[in-house]
Design a protein around this motif. Sequence first.
Motif, PDB file in Angstrom:
ATOM      1  N   ALA A 219       0.778  -1.107   0.855  1.00  0.00           N
ATOM      2  CA  ALA A 219      -0.339   0.242  -0.318  1.00  0.00           C
ATOM      3  C   ALA A 219       1.276   1.597   0.182  1.00  0.00           C
ATOM      4  N   THR A 220      -0.021   1.953  -0.451  1.00  0.00           N
ATOM      5  CA  THR A 220       1.165   3.238  -0.771  1.00  0.00           C
ATOM      6  C   THR A 220       0.556   4.463   0.133  1.00  0.00           C
ATOM      7  N   PRO A 221       0.584   4.594   1.678  1.00  0.00           N
ATOM      8  CA  PRO A 221       0.575   6.149   2.357  1.00  0.00           C
ATOM      9  C   PRO A 221      -0.046   7.207   1.958  1.00  0.00           C
ATOM     10  N   PRO A 222      -1.277   7.887   2.238  1.00  0.00           N
ATOM     11  CA  PRO A 222      -1.594   8.900   1.875  1.00  0.00           C
ATOM     12  C   PRO A 222      -0.866  10.214   1.900  1.00  0.00           C
ATOM     13  N   ASN A 223       0.046  11.532   1.222  1.00  0.00           N
ATOM     14  CA  ASN A 223       0.642  12.330   2.001  1.00  0.00           C
ATOM     15  C   ASN A 223      -0.328  13.388   2.227  1.00  0.00           C
ATOM     16  N   VAL A 224      -0.679  13.981   3.432  1.00  0.00           N
ATOM     17  CA  VAL A 224      -1.548  14.777   4.791  1.00  0.00           C
ATOM     18  C   VAL A 224      -1.747  15.631   3.558  1.00  0.00           C
ATOM     19  N   HIS A 225      -0.855  16.392   2.316  1.00  0.00           N
ATOM     20  CA  HIS A 225      -1.285  17.817   1.456  1.00  0.00           C
ATOM     21  C   HIS A 225      -1.940  17.218   0.157  1.00  0.00           C
ATOM     22  N   GLY A 226      -2.217  15.767  -0.120  1.00  0.00           N
ATOM     23  CA  GLY A 226      -3.236  16.047  -1.164  1.00  0.00           C
ATOM     24  C   GLY A 226      -2.969  13.840  -1.400  1.00  0.00           C
ATOM     25  N   ALA A 227      -3.514  13.449  -2.059  1.00  0.00           N
ATOM     26  CA  ALA A 227      -3.945  11.685  -2.052  1.00  0.00           C
ATOM     27  C   ALA A 227      -2.769  12.044  -3.595  1.00  0.00           C
ATOM     28  N   ASP A 228      -3.409  12.640  -3.924  1.00  0.00           N
ATOM     29  CA  ASP A 228      -1.961  12.190  -5.633  1.00  0.00           C
ATOM     30  C   ASP A 228      -0.721  12.181  -5.615  1.00  0.00           C
ATOM     31  N   LEU A 229      -0.039  13.460  -4.009  1.00  0.00           N
ATOM     32  CA  LEU A 229       1.380  13.249  -4.138  1.00  0.00           C
ATOM     33  C   LEU A 229       1.957  11.657  -3.972  1.00  0.00           C
ATOM     34  N   ALA A 230       3.134  11.438  -3.157  1.00  0.00           N
ATOM     35  CA  ALA A 230       3.800  10.706  -2.365  1.00  0.00           C
ATOM     36  C   ALA A 230       4.257  11.100  -1.507  1.00  0.00           C
ATOM     37  N   PRO A 231       4.358  10.398  -0.326  1.00  0.00           N
ATOM     38  CA  PRO A 231       3.742   9.844   0.437  1.00  0.00           C
ATOM     39  C   PRO A 231       5.554  11.083   1.161  1.00  0.00           C
ATOM     40  N   GLY A 232       6.534  10.377   0.893  1.00  0.00           N
ATOM     41  CA  GLY A 232       7.641  10.063   1.666  1.00  0.00           C
ATOM     42  C   GLY A 232       8.671   8.755   2.590  1.00  0.00           C
ATOM     43  N   GLY A 233       9.195   8.650   1.946  1.00  0.00           N
ATOM     44  CA  GLY A 233       9.884   6.834   2.518  1.00  0.00           C
ATOM     45  C   GLY A 233      10.816   7.619   3.496  1.00  0.00           C
ATOM     46  N   SER A 234      11.344   5.646   3.595  1.00  0.00           N
ATOM     47  CA  SER A 234      10.903   4.729   3.859  1.00  0.00           C
ATOM     48  C   SER A 234       9.621   4.335   4.776  1.00  0.00           C
ATOM     49  N   SER A 235       9.139   5.625   6.023  1.00  0.00           N
ATOM     50  CA  SER A 235       8.515   5.471   7.104  1.00  0.00           C
ATOM     51  C   SER A 235       7.161   6.372   6.658  1.00  0.00           C
ATOM     52  N   SER A 236       6.946   6.254   5.580  1.00  0.00           N
ATOM     53  CA  SER A 236       5.610   7.138   4.851  1.00  0.00           C
ATOM     54  C   SER A 236       4.633   6.853   5.898  1.00  0.00           C
ATOM     55  N   GLY A 237       3.366   5.170   6.328  1.00  0.00           N
ATOM     56  CA  GLY A 237       2.443   5.633   7.262  1.00  0.00           C
ATOM     57  C   GLY A 237       3.394   6.051   8.663  1.00  0.00           C
ATOM     58  N   ALA A 238       4.208   5.749   9.338  1.00  0.00           N
ATOM     59  CA  ALA A 238       5.003   6.453  10.044  1.00  0.00           C
ATOM     60  C   ALA A 238       4.400   7.714  10.343  1.00  0.00           C
ATOM     61  N   ALA A 239       4.583   8.923   8.765  1.00  0.00           N
ATOM     62  CA  ALA A 239       4.191   9.464   9.473  1.00  0.00           C
ATOM     63  C   ALA A 239       3.077  10.238   8.876  1.00  0.00           C
ATOM     64  N   ALA A 240       2.160   9.610   8.267  1.00  0.00           N
ATOM     65  CA  ALA A 240       0.732  10.129   7.536  1.00  0.00           C
ATOM     66  C   ALA A 240      -0.143   9.235   9.012  1.00  0.00           C
ATOM     67  N   SER A 241       0.286   8.046   9.488  1.00  0.00           N
ATOM     68  CA  SER A 241      -0.169   7.810  11.288  1.00  0.00           C
ATOM     69  C   SER A 241      -0.784   9.431  11.917  1.00  0.00           C
TER      70      SER A 241
END
Length: 440
Positions: free
Chosen positions: A139-161
């Motif tokens: 799964a690709t976690p969402p970026n808080v600024h838009g679902a079309d944007l990469a969230p940054g990784g690799s701790s993507s879900g940690a940031a999104a949470s």
Amino acid sequence: MDWMRKSACEIGRGIGEGRVDPVELTEAYLDAARDHPQGDQIYARRTRGRALSEAIAAHDRAKFGIRRGLLDGVPISWKDLFDTAGVGTEAGTKLLQGRVPTDDAEVLVNATYAGLVCLGKTHMTELAFSGLGVNPSTATPPNVHGADLAPGGSSSGAAASVAFGLAAAGIGSDTGGSVRLPSAWNDLVGFKPTHNALSLKGVVPLCESFDTVGPLCRTVEDCAELFAVMGNGQAPDLREATLTGTRLLVLQPYSSDVREAPGAAFQSAVERLNNAGARIETGDIPAVNEAMETTLSLYTAEAYGTWGKVIEADPDKMFHRIRDRFRQGADVKAADFVALWRRLRTLREAYLAATAEYDAVLIPSAANLPPDIARLDSDDDYFVTENLMTLRNTRVGNLMGLCAITLPTGVPSTGIMLMGHPGSDARLLRLAAAAEAALA
């Protein structure tokens, strides 16, 4: 009061004052993650039974005045490469599907002993080997600024949470920027401690020579407290931290060779630090430039040496772009690997000598803004170039063996990074607390 949007330390103080019930708060986080439209893109697994058991124990300790510390009862998330006893830990890859460890990672053991509540495991880049945070395999976690944007990784879900209010803080890992990048792109504070300052026991590795454990938080204070808890140590005193009289070096070309938005946000942040009393100087360090140009194969060779046999046993299970990145290390000669490490140690000494008189080195946390996920998916060249640009600035800290922290600039998805000497984690956190106040 919306406690789910408060910092971990604010929540901890609320628990201590009897204004927050750890059980009610934990249930609220778990329910919010379950009901959030992108909750399953953020959490790989929620550990409801464990979380409620830990929250009940924290509630009882608070009731009888025997709390274990400031963060006792605070619910946080854990990246899916930290072993959790009896719960799947798959590091974002189908190659490890069904992997269930028998013990907790050592940092999780320490956090649990301090009373922190484990909400669950967050999605991540496959085997932690990309800075973009895109993972078609799980799964690709969402970026808080838009679902079309990469969230940054690799701790993507940690940031999104944290950014979406589904955890008070998140714990991630950082090998080339994996705590700091998703923190910067989601307007959080992300702290990469000195390598080996926190235990890697029970952490699924990428490159153990560079891997570090770090928190993704709302505040510097949260980072300091979580760093102390995971290391079973004492948090630095951040009170009366000041920038007055400090010397900070803006490092070229990493501060100027960036895209317009992060560059402008960085310059604005530097001006505010200067107005708060810091002495700002600009310069370059040839040792850094050489290391950045010549040592990328240290990552790919160690990563492939660690995972090559597992990957090649079933390569079609892996996202092809991450698999290709691992395979870049397949042909690195042992003699070249040893020679590069010897050279890197020399370059690190040169860096320390060049920065000895400075309190920290400053660069933008990322040279770019979050790229478009659809284009990353359709364009191989774009994926490669954006990933390299994304990781460029953060990788300086890993290569030089530094501690580093990213702070929000106030402009969405941009951060300013402060880098300190190895072992100066407490000092850097105090400096970051002063910078945070200046940037507020």
